[in-house]
Design an enzyme around this catalytic site. Structure first.
Site, short mmCIF file in Angstrom:
data_model
loop_
_atom_site.label_atom_id
_atom_site.label_comp_id
_atom_site.label_asym_id
_atom_site.label_seq_id
_atom_site.Cartn_x
_atom_site.Cartn_y
_atom_site.Cartn_z
N THR A 87 -33.09 47.88 -42.74
CA THR A 87 -33.70 47.41 -43.38
C THR A 87 -34.73 48.53 -43.63
OG1 THR A 87 -34.79 45.05 -42.42
CG2 THR A 87 -36.37 46.01 -44.00
N LYS A 102 -33.75 42.00 -49.03
CA LYS A 102 -35.03 41.59 -48.44
C LYS A 102 -36.14 41.50 -48.63
CE LYS A 102 -35.52 41.61 -43.52
NZ LYS A 102 -34.99 42.16 -42.36
N LYS A 104 -44.16 47.58 -40.64
CA LYS A 104 -42.83 48.46 -42.14
C LYS A 104 -42.22 48.07 -42.99
CE LYS A 104 -38.54 49.26 -40.66
NZ LYS A 104 -37.62 48.36 -41.32
#
Length: 289
Positions: free
Chosen positions: A98, A173, A241
């Site tokens: 990711t 995502k 994050k």
């Protein structure tokens, strides 16, 4: 059977590489920054390990990467001894990290310069999804390359889809994480309210989970949340994050994400409570402190 390399054997990568070897039936060579973990994987799955990403990628048809962030990704692909230095023309680099859409586009261009193809393919489903081989994979890249890669990716996936050109997997995502952030905060507030109101949470969830309020999070996390246990999945540090990537992209494209921004701050509060490695459902702990 294809010749496959897998770079990055964390809680996600370790089982994903295993599925490529066992379920996919591929010839798999792995690399991990901690060589002991690569050796452990090779022993468990009767595979091979290499001392560098380039070494793992040498001669491979498909090279998978699953690391922590943009800089880790650049290091193991374009850096000294990075995978792109060992990949053969016509092979495919598939990134399950990711990361930002920006780095996906950057790697797409870098790969093309070497005659290599690239798919950004972040995953959703957490550690359990990786271990059970039922991840959702969101891909960005060229359609013809995706069609070549999809049968290989399916070894660890329940759902695989092409979202658009390079970077589109990462953008999808981001949508996924935006939706989860707001949903988990809503669930935390609902459980908190129900407990304060003196309701039996199990009875409440049994009823409302069958209606419009139902969700995967409710079904799978309400019991542990109600018990104050937060060791069941994706860590707060990693969610922060991901949300930092989301919010940076929103600043670029002008999207307004007020709920996501405040939930990110709430996760910061959880970190301040010492909950860095708690799972994302720990938003409830912040309300109950």
């Amino acid at each position: 059977m294809a010749k496959v390399a897998f770079i990055g054997l964390g809680v996600m990568g370790f089982p994903m590489a295993g599925h490529l070897k066992i379920k996919g039936g591929h010839d798999v060579t792995v690399y991990n920054r901690t060589a002991e973990k690569a050796a452990a994987w090779a022993e468990k799955f009767s595979g091979k390990s290499a001392p560098t990403p380039a070494g793992a990628a040498e001669g491979a048809d498909f090279v998978f990467v699953c690391v922590g962030n943009d800089e880790d990704l650049r290091s193991v692909t374009s850096g000294d001894s990075g995978a792109l230095h060992g990949m053969k023309p016509g092979s495919v680099l598939i990134d399950n990290t990711t990361a930002s859409a920006e780095v996906a586009r950057e790697l797409y261009a870098a790969a093309k310069q070497k005659g290599v193809d690239f798919i950004d393919a972040p995953v959703s489903g957490g550690q359990a999804g990786a271990e059970n081989g039922v991840l959702t994979v969101m891909c960005g890249g060229d359609e013809a390359v995706y069609e070549r890669a999809r049968p290989v990716i399916e070894a660890y996936a329940r759902m695989v889809g092409l979202m658009g050109p390079a970077g589109s997997g990462q953008l999808t995502k981001m949508v996924n994480q935006i939706c989860i952030a707001g949903l988990v905060q809503g669930l935390a507030e609902g459980l908190h309210f129900g407990k304060r109101a003196g309701l039996d949470i199990e009875k409440v969830v049994e009823v409302i989970s069958k209606g419009a309020a139902g969700s995967w999070q409710m079904e799978n996390r309400h019991k542990t949340m109600n018990a104050g246990k937060y060791d069941f999945g994706f860590a707060v540090d990693w969610m922060r994050k991901d949300l930092s990537i989301v919010l940076a992209e929103a600043r670029r494209n002008g999207a307004k994400l007020p709920v996501t921004a405040i939930v990110d701050q709430f996760y910061g509060d959880v970190q301040a409570m010492g909950g860095n490695r708690w799972d994302t459902s720990s938003l409830l702990a912040r309300l109950e402190k």
